[in-house]
Design a protein around this motif. Structure first.
Motif, PDB file in Angstrom:
ATOM      1  N   GLN A 141      14.506  48.101 -38.629  1.00 26.60           N
ATOM      2  CA  GLN A 141      15.600  48.830 -39.277  1.00 26.60           C
ATOM      3  C   GLN A 141      16.155  48.044 -40.457  1.00 26.60           C
ATOM      4  N   ARG A 142      16.335  46.734 -40.277  1.00 23.13           N
ATOM      5  CA  ARG A 142      16.895  45.905 -41.350  1.00 23.13           C
ATOM      6  C   ARG A 142      15.960  45.830 -42.546  1.00 23.13           C
ATOM      7  N   VAL A 143      14.672  45.637 -42.272  1.00 21.64           N
ATOM      8  CA  VAL A 143      13.696  45.534 -43.365  1.00 21.64           C
ATOM      9  C   VAL A 143      13.598  46.865 -44.105  1.00 21.64           C
TER      10      VAL A 143
ATOM     11  N   MET B  69      22.556  50.588 -30.777  1.00 25.21           N
ATOM     12  CA  MET B  69      22.162  50.244 -32.145  1.00 25.21           C
ATOM     13  C   MET B  69      22.640  51.310 -33.121  1.00 25.21           C
ATOM     14  N   ARG B  70      22.478  52.579 -32.750  1.00 25.74           N
ATOM     15  CA  ARG B  70      22.921  53.668 -33.610  1.00 25.74           C
ATOM     16  C   ARG B  70      24.441  53.627 -33.794  1.00 25.74           C
ATOM     17  N   LEU B  71      25.174  53.319 -32.728  1.00 28.15           N
ATOM     18  CA  LEU B  71      26.639  53.223 -32.826  1.00 28.15           C
ATOM     19  C   LEU B  71      27.051  52.079 -33.749  1.00 28.15           C
ATOM     20  N   ARG B  72      26.339  50.948 -33.667  1.00 29.99           N
ATOM     21  CA  ARG B  72      26.671  49.809 -34.532  1.00 29.99           C
ATOM     22  C   ARG B  72      26.379  50.110 -35.997  1.00 29.99           C
ATOM     23  N   LYS B  73      25.405  50.988 -36.234  1.00 26.51           N
ATOM     24  CA  LYS B  73      24.996  51.288 -37.610  1.00 26.51           C
ATOM     25  C   LYS B  73      25.618  52.591 -38.108  1.00 26.51           C
ATOM     26  N   ARG B  74      26.774  52.966 -37.588  1.00 25.91           N
ATOM     27  CA  ARG B  74      27.446  54.185 -38.049  1.00 25.91           C
ATOM     28  C   ARG B  74      27.634  54.156 -39.560  1.00 25.91           C
ATOM     29  N   GLY B  75      27.245  55.245 -40.212  1.00 25.81           N
ATOM     30  CA  GLY B  75      27.385  55.321 -41.656  1.00 25.81           C
ATOM     31  C   GLY B  75      26.225  54.725 -42.415  1.00 25.81           C
ATOM     32  N   LYS B  76      25.306  54.080 -41.716  1.00 25.72           N
ATOM     33  CA  LYS B  76      24.139  53.483 -42.355  1.00 25.72           C
ATOM     34  C   LYS B  76      22.892  54.286 -41.998  1.00 25.72           C
TER      35      LYS B  76
END
Length: 299
Positions: free
Chosen positions: A185-187, A227-234
């Protein structure tokens, strides 16, 4: 003419003695020999380290169990090849898998490559085949270009890009669940190009019981949800098809309605439950059709 990129193979293992030898033997028979093989023995209590010592590979021994994310990072720290190829101790790579990976990395725009598990495995039981076929099915549906997952049973990354992104998040402890997905996801979010190459294949020699499948999938679903919750808006990328995500909610609603139908002896609720159950199977037609093609209607 440039020489082919050097491939460092990294294999974390924890009590993998049953399959590690076959894994290493297959790698050493590759049509494109690896530049080096690094086995990270994560405090095994079986003969994993002794088996690794019988092969021409580097061996890192961990005194205490540090988990898959840290073990893979330790292997990457010692690697000297331009390409880091991650696999597991129960994976038997195809003879030409590394050759295809090197071909892909001839394109300087490619940051990472992910392969596909073979449909056939050396086990006949339902649970193992269901799990293996699901992994192949869900990944085979992804587009070739710019995927946002990094499935480290069979995946490679340029070493400088792996280092630039800090490797795997070591906050993920224990067995491999989602640290590879989070790294992908980061890459991907950074605009790097990870491709899916269906020519890069391997056989997953892992046998599951049904409780193991349920537990593993629950833990992975939990990790992906967090993971999806941590990346809210991304931006967020997952290999799980949208129809399957909807079907999971559908089947829980179906079970709840059937329970209420029995509890209150309500015919209308039975009909509602039957409609939701039909919707569940309709949502999963692609998956069910794939199972029929691969293993027959009885499966």
């Amino acid at each position: 003419m440039n020489s082919p990129a050097r491939v460092s193979v990294i294999i974390p293992t924890h009590n993998g003695a049953e399959t590690l030898g076959a894994c290493l033997e297959a790698l050493q028979k590759s049509s494109q020999p690896p530049y080096e093989i690094i086995v990270v023995d994560d405090a095994s209590t079986d003969q994993s380290a002794q088996i690794a010592e019988q092969f021409d590979c580097g061996l890192i021994k961990c005194i205490k169990n540090i988990g898959a994310a840290r073990a893979k990072n330790r292997g990457a720290q010692f690697a000297s090849g331009e390409i880091l190829f991650f696999t597991d101790d129960d994976v038997i790579v195809a003879r030409d898998a590394l050759e295809k990976v090197v071909e892909d990395f001839a394109d300087p725009q490619i940051a990472g490559v992910v392969g596909l598990l073979a449909a056939d495995i050396p086990f006949a039981d339902f649970a193992s085949n269901y799990k293996n076929l699901w992994m192949r099915f869900s990944y085979a549906r992804l587009p070739r270009e710019r995927i946002g997952v990094f499935y480290t049973s069979l995946a490679a990354m340029r070493r400088e890009i792996f280092q630039a992104h800090g490797g795997f998040d070591e906050n993920y402890r224990g067995a491999s669940i989602a640290e590879d997905t989070e790294f992908g996801q980061r890459v991907w979010a950074d605009g790097r190009r990870i491709v899916l190459d269906a020519r890069v294949t391997a056989t997953h020699s892992k046998q599951y019981t049904l409780p193991q499948v349920l537990r593993t999938d629950f833990l992975r679903a939990r990790a992906l949800t967090l993971m999806r919750l941590r990346k809210r808006g991304k931006k967020f990328f997952t290999s799980v098809p949208f129809f399957y995500q909807v079907a999971v909610a559908d089947i829980f609603a179906t079970l709840a309605i059937f329970f209420c139908a029995v509890l209150f002896n309500n015919v209308l609720l039975v009909a509602m439950g039957a409609l939701l159950l039909a919707e569940f199977y309709a949502l999963n037609l692609a998956w069910l059709g794939y199972l029929v093609r691969k293993r027959g209607i009885a499966f």
